[in-house]
Scaffold this motif. Structure first.
Motif, mmCIF file in Angstrom:
data_model
loop_
_atom_site.group_PDB
_atom_site.id
_atom_site.type_symbol
_atom_site.label_atom_id
_atom_site.label_comp_id
_atom_site.label_asym_id
_atom_site.label_seq_id
_atom_site.Cartn_x
_atom_site.Cartn_y
_atom_site.Cartn_z
ATOM 1 N N VAL A 23 -36.931 -95.122 -7.767
ATOM 2 C CA VAL A 23 -36.610 -93.708 -7.611
ATOM 3 C C VAL A 23 -35.768 -93.588 -6.343
ATOM 4 N N LEU A 24 -35.156 -92.430 -6.137
ATOM 5 C CA LEU A 24 -34.344 -92.209 -4.944
ATOM 6 C C LEU A 24 -34.809 -90.950 -4.227
ATOM 7 N N PHE A 25 -34.979 -91.084 -2.916
ATOM 8 C CA PHE A 25 -35.243 -89.950 -2.042
ATOM 9 C C PHE A 25 -33.997 -89.752 -1.195
ATOM 10 N N VAL A 26 -33.486 -88.530 -1.148
ATOM 11 C CA VAL A 26 -32.400 -88.177 -0.250
ATOM 12 C C VAL A 26 -33.038 -87.247 0.766
ATOM 13 N N ILE A 27 -33.071 -87.696 2.020
ATOM 14 C CA ILE A 27 -33.848 -87.004 3.045
ATOM 15 C C ILE A 27 -32.913 -86.386 4.066
ATOM 16 N N ASN A 28 -33.137 -85.115 4.341
ATOM 17 C CA ASN A 28 -32.467 -84.444 5.448
ATOM 18 C C ASN A 28 -33.560 -84.132 6.470
ATOM 19 N N PRO A 29 -33.750 -85.005 7.471
ATOM 20 C CA PRO A 29 -34.867 -84.803 8.394
ATOM 21 C C PRO A 29 -34.706 -83.567 9.265
ATOM 22 N N ASP A 30 -33.468 -83.172 9.592
ATOM 23 C CA ASP A 30 -33.268 -81.999 10.441
ATOM 24 C C ASP A 30 -33.630 -80.705 9.713
ATOM 25 N N ALA A 31 -33.263 -80.631 8.447
ATOM 26 C CA ALA A 31 -33.603 -79.448 7.655
ATOM 27 C C ALA A 31 -35.008 -79.548 7.066
ATOM 28 N N GLU A 32 -35.612 -80.734 7.193
ATOM 29 C CA GLU A 32 -36.944 -81.011 6.651
ATOM 30 C C GLU A 32 -37.000 -80.761 5.150
ATOM 31 N N VAL A 33 -36.003 -81.369 4.471
ATOM 32 C CA VAL A 33 -35.911 -81.282 3.021
ATOM 33 C C VAL A 33 -35.853 -82.700 2.468
ATOM 34 N N ILE A 34 -36.599 -82.935 1.406
ATOM 35 C CA ILE A 34 -36.587 -84.216 0.720
ATOM 36 C C ILE A 34 -36.221 -83.952 -0.737
#
Length: 154
Positions: A23-34
């Motif tokens: 599976v793939l996770f695309v993580i935006n840690p600054d926006a806290e969105v996965i």
């Protein structure tokens, strides 16, 4: 297409083997969105403690950035399951994930569309699209990995 522009924020592409497929996770840690992409259409909760692991990673990132860590903040980490092309067999998981990654990098380097694949309008990838990824991977292995190893041996 509705998109979220990620000004100077970075995204992290995290392919993950959940034991039986990728599976793939695309993580935006600054926006806290996965963002979660699964070629079988599963949910993050289908894979044991994976959701907790990624939320813990964002908590660690917050601490590294010297932000205050709030227990209630953990509940505010946003998860988006992205509707993506579905796999029709039991052997192409990795190639689907590589294709997802390629499309994120090539088409959306600074934004993540809410409906990521809506403009593609296909339920799966064609043989040609998967063959393209296979050829690129094989070329990389021969040209970069194997040739570099040979040069190091000299």
């Amino acid at each position: 297409m509705k998109t979220k522009v990620l000004k100077d924020e970075k995204i992290i592409l995290a392919p993950y083997n959940v034991g039986i497929h990728w599976v793939l996770f695309v993580i935006n840690p600054d926006a806290e969105v996965i963002y979660f992409l699964d070629p079988l259409g599963g949910e993050p909760s289908d894979h044991g403690s994976i959701k907790t692991k990624f939320e813990n990673a964002i908590q660690i990132y917050r601490a590294w950035c010297e932000n205050k860590i709030s227990k209630s903040k953990k509940d505010k980490i946003k998860w988006n399951k992205i509707k993506c092309p579905r796999q029709r067999n039991t052997i192409d998981y990795g190639y689907f994930i590589m294709r997802f990654m390629k499309e994120v990098i090539m088409e959306y380097p600074n934004k993540i569309p809410d409906n990521y694949f809506s403009r593609h309008r296909h339920s799966t990838y064609s043989k040609e699209k998967l063959d393209e990824v296979k050829e690129e991977w094989a070329t990389h292995m021969v040209e970069d990995v194997i040739n570099d190893a040979k040069r190091l041996q000299k």
